[in-house]
Scaffold this motif. Structure first.
Motif, PDB file in Angstrom:
ATOM      1  N   PRO A  96     -22.265  64.905   6.178  1.00 31.59           N
ATOM      2  CA  PRO A  96     -22.335  66.284   5.681  1.00 31.59           C
ATOM      3  C   PRO A  96     -22.472  66.303   4.166  1.00 31.59           C
ATOM      4  O   PRO A  96     -22.018  65.397   3.472  1.00 31.59           O
ATOM      5  N   VAL A  97     -23.113  67.340   3.659  1.00 37.34           N
ATOM      6  CA  VAL A  97     -23.291  67.476   2.213  1.00 37.34           C
ATOM      7  C   VAL A  97     -22.582  68.738   1.740  1.00 37.34           C
ATOM      8  O   VAL A  97     -22.383  69.681   2.506  1.00 37.34           O
ATOM      9  N   SER A  98     -22.213  68.736   0.476  1.00 35.69           N
ATOM     10  CA  SER A  98     -21.499  69.869  -0.086  1.00 35.69           C
ATOM     11  C   SER A  98     -22.459  71.011  -0.380  1.00 35.69           C
ATOM     12  O   SER A  98     -23.684  70.850  -0.361  1.00 35.69           O
ATOM     13  N   ARG A  99     -21.902  72.170  -0.672  1.00 34.43           N
ATOM     14  CA  ARG A  99     -22.746  73.336  -0.964  1.00 34.43           C
ATOM     15  C   ARG A  99     -23.553  73.126  -2.239  1.00 34.43           C
ATOM     16  O   ARG A  99     -24.638  73.674  -2.373  1.00 34.43           O
ATOM     17  N   ILE A 100     -23.016  72.377  -3.174  1.00 37.81           N
ATOM     18  CA  ILE A 100     -23.763  71.987  -4.370  1.00 37.81           C
ATOM     19  C   ILE A 100     -23.814  70.467  -4.396  1.00 37.81           C
ATOM     20  O   ILE A 100     -22.772  69.809  -4.426  1.00 37.81           O
ATOM     21  N   GLU A 101     -25.005  69.915  -4.361  1.00 35.49           N
ATOM     22  CA  GLU A 101     -25.189  68.463  -4.334  1.00 35.49           C
ATOM     23  C   GLU A 101     -25.266  67.967  -5.781  1.00 35.49           C
ATOM     24  O   GLU A 101     -26.337  67.934  -6.383  1.00 35.49           O
ATOM     25  N   TRP A 102     -24.124  67.554  -6.298  1.00 39.20           N
ATOM     26  CA  TRP A 102     -24.026  67.228  -7.714  1.00 39.20           C
ATOM     27  C   TRP A 102     -24.901  66.064  -8.145  1.00 39.20           C
ATOM     28  O   TRP A 102     -25.400  66.058  -9.291  1.00 39.20           O
ATOM     29  N   PRO A 103     -25.130  65.040  -7.320  1.00 35.34           N
ATOM     30  CA  PRO A 103     -26.054  63.976  -7.772  1.00 35.34           C
ATOM     31  C   PRO A 103     -27.445  64.513  -8.115  1.00 35.34           C
ATOM     32  O   PRO A 103     -28.067  64.039  -9.081  1.00 35.34           O
ATOM     33  N   THR A 104     -27.912  65.506  -7.363  1.00 34.45           N
ATOM     34  CA  THR A 104     -29.234  66.070  -7.647  1.00 34.45           C
ATOM     35  C   THR A 104     -29.188  66.971  -8.866  1.00 34.45           C
ATOM     36  O   THR A 104     -30.140  67.013  -9.659  1.00 34.45           O
ATOM     37  N   VAL A 105     -28.100  67.704  -9.047  1.00 37.22           N
ATOM     38  CA  VAL A 105     -27.945  68.520 -10.259  1.00 37.22           C
ATOM     39  C   VAL A 105     -27.951  67.621 -11.492  1.00 37.22           C
ATOM     40  O   VAL A 105     -28.640  67.905 -12.490  1.00 37.22           O
ATOM     41  N   ILE A 106     -27.201  66.525 -11.437  1.00 33.39           N
ATOM     42  CA  ILE A 106     -27.167  65.581 -12.559  1.00 33.39           C
ATOM     43  C   ILE A 106     -28.544  64.980 -12.801  1.00 33.39           C
ATOM     44  O   ILE A 106     -28.993  64.820 -13.953  1.00 33.39           O
ATOM     45  N   LEU A 107     -29.251  64.652 -11.721  1.00 29.55           N
ATOM     46  CA  LEU A 107     -30.607  64.114 -11.854  1.00 29.55           C
ATOM     47  C   LEU A 107     -31.521  65.099 -12.576  1.00 29.55           C
ATOM     48  O   LEU A 107     -32.293  64.710 -13.462  1.00 29.55           O
ATOM     49  N   ALA A 108     -31.433  66.380 -12.220  1.00 31.60           N
ATOM     50  CA  ALA A 108     -32.267  67.401 -12.880  1.00 31.60           C
ATOM     51  C   ALA A 108     -31.945  67.475 -14.368  1.00 31.60           C
ATOM     52  O   ALA A 108     -32.858  67.589 -15.211  1.00 31.60           O
ATOM     53  N   VAL A 109     -30.661  67.396 -14.716  1.00 28.81           N
ATOM     54  CA  VAL A 109     -30.266  67.419 -16.129  1.00 28.81           C
ATOM     55  C   VAL A 109     -30.830  66.203 -16.861  1.00 28.81           C
ATOM     56  O   VAL A 109     -31.334  66.311 -17.994  1.00 28.81           O
ATOM     57  N   VAL A 110     -30.775  65.036 -16.219  1.00 33.52           N
ATOM     58  CA  VAL A 110     -31.308  63.815 -16.828  1.00 33.52           C
ATOM     59  C   VAL A 110     -32.818  63.936 -17.052  1.00 33.52           C
ATOM     60  O   VAL A 110     -33.339  63.567 -18.120  1.00 33.52           O
ATOM     61  N   ILE A 111     -33.547  64.449 -16.048  1.00 32.46           N
ATOM     62  CA  ILE A 111     -35.007  64.550 -16.149  1.00 32.46           C
ATOM     63  C   ILE A 111     -35.403  65.517 -17.256  1.00 32.46           C
ATOM     64  O   ILE A 111     -36.202  65.173 -18.146  1.00 32.46           O
ATOM     65  N   TYR A 112     -34.871  66.736 -17.218  1.00 32.74           N
ATOM     66  CA  TYR A 112     -35.293  67.723 -18.210  1.00 32.74           C
ATOM     67  C   TYR A 112     -34.714  67.411 -19.585  1.00 32.74           C
ATOM     68  O   TYR A 112     -35.392  67.621 -20.612  1.00 32.74           O
TER      69      TYR A 112
END
Length: 308
Positions: free
Chosen positions: A14-30
């Motif tokens: 199961p995954v959480s309502r906010i998938e923090w690894p992907t949020v962190i990835l977006a911050v790293v990319i941008y």
């Protein structure tokens, strides 16, 4: 229609309502994009190109992730994360629409039904002429896909989009208008605020980033009578696996498109035997294996066998 076979793939964690690894990835990319464009004059230009191309391709992988419902349960939020047009040429809305059509697996590789197919109908092949056919055959080699592949893709895509707008498709026109405003903002930042030459951004970031993305898609699909056997697996590629957010394990993605990227490696290891059986053993031992087989050898005949 071939009989549908389903791999005995267990349910993912199961995954959480906010998938923090992907949020962190977006911050790293941008954040990385802003940093490398702001300080582009400090490191060697080759390093700038490597980082810039990586970030453009990485954002393409992130866009693919948000299309499939990550990292939040709110798709508007996800779309906002994927929308910034740092690659310049591809509106996120069009990518989202065409990629979801691509996931009708029974039509994989069909040049009419699958918008991501590299195959051609015989009619389209005949209309290309000898020069076009020569370029098309070269584009089915890995070296061709990495060199002329982005140019061919851009020419075909932009021509098709221009024709749709010229024929009166107002909805498409509005998509491109909004996209154009985003592109103007990106170029204002890159060219006027950061002072980067346009040629460096166009070729070092956009074109090179598109070439990296072509590496991922090069051997993903190949025609087979059973549609489950049309999707490949590229194992043992930790660096490119991270860049492509583990879409190199592509048959798992088509079986479970909702699995977040950071769960894919463990789930693949757990169900590897079933997945390899499902896709008929269409398996590569890393991208060096792909290059060894197809660097100068066509991956497939450009003409689709069901469209004579």
């Amino acid at each position: 229609m071939p009989e549908n076979r389903t791999a005995t793939v267990q349910s993912p964690p199961p995954v959480s309502r906010i998938e923090w690894p992907t949020v962190i990835l977006a911050v790293v990319i941008y954040g990385g994009f802003l940093a490398v464009t702001w300080w582009w004059q400090s490191p060697p230009v080759l390093l700038v190109v490597v980082i810039g191309a990586w970030l453009i391709a990485w954002q393409g992988s992130l866009q693919h992730e948000v299309i499939h419902g990550h990292p939040t349960r709110n798709q508007w939020t996800n779309d906002a994360i994927g929308w910034p047009p740092i690659s310049l040429w591809l509106p996120y809305t069009i990518y989202k629409e065409s990629h979801l059509v691509h996931h009708r697996d029974e039509y994989l590789t069909d040049p009419i039904e699958d918008p991501e197919s590299y195959y051609l109908t015989q009619v389209a092949w005949n209309a290309m002429g000898s020069v076009g056919q020569m370029l098309s055959r070269w584009n089915t080699t890995l070296l061709g896909r990495l060199t002329i592949g982005p140019a061919v893709m851009l020419f075909v895509f932009l021509t098709q989009e221009a024709l749709m707008i010229l024929r009166g498709d107002r909805q498409r026109g509005m998509i491109w208008l909004r996209h154009g405003l985003g592109v103007a903002a990106v170029l204002y930042w890159v060219l006027y605020i950061c002072g980067m030459p346009f040629w460096l951004y166009l070729f070092g970031f956009v074109y090179a980033g598109a070439a990296l993305s072509r590496l991922r898609s090069y051997a993903e699909h190949r025609y087979a009578d059973s549609y489950e056997e049309r999707t490949a697996i590229v194992e043992n590629s930790p660096l490119f696996g991270l860049l492509f957010l583990y879409n190199n394990l592509h048959v798992l993605h088509h079986e479970r498109p909702g699995v977040p990227w950071y769960h894919i490696p463990a789930l693949y290891r757990r169900d590897r035997e079933a997945l390899v059986a499902l896709n008929g053993g269409l398996l590569y031992d890393g991208y060096l294996d792909v290059a060894r087989r197809y660097l100068l050898t066509p991956h497939h005949d450009p003409r689709h066998p069901h469209h004579p």
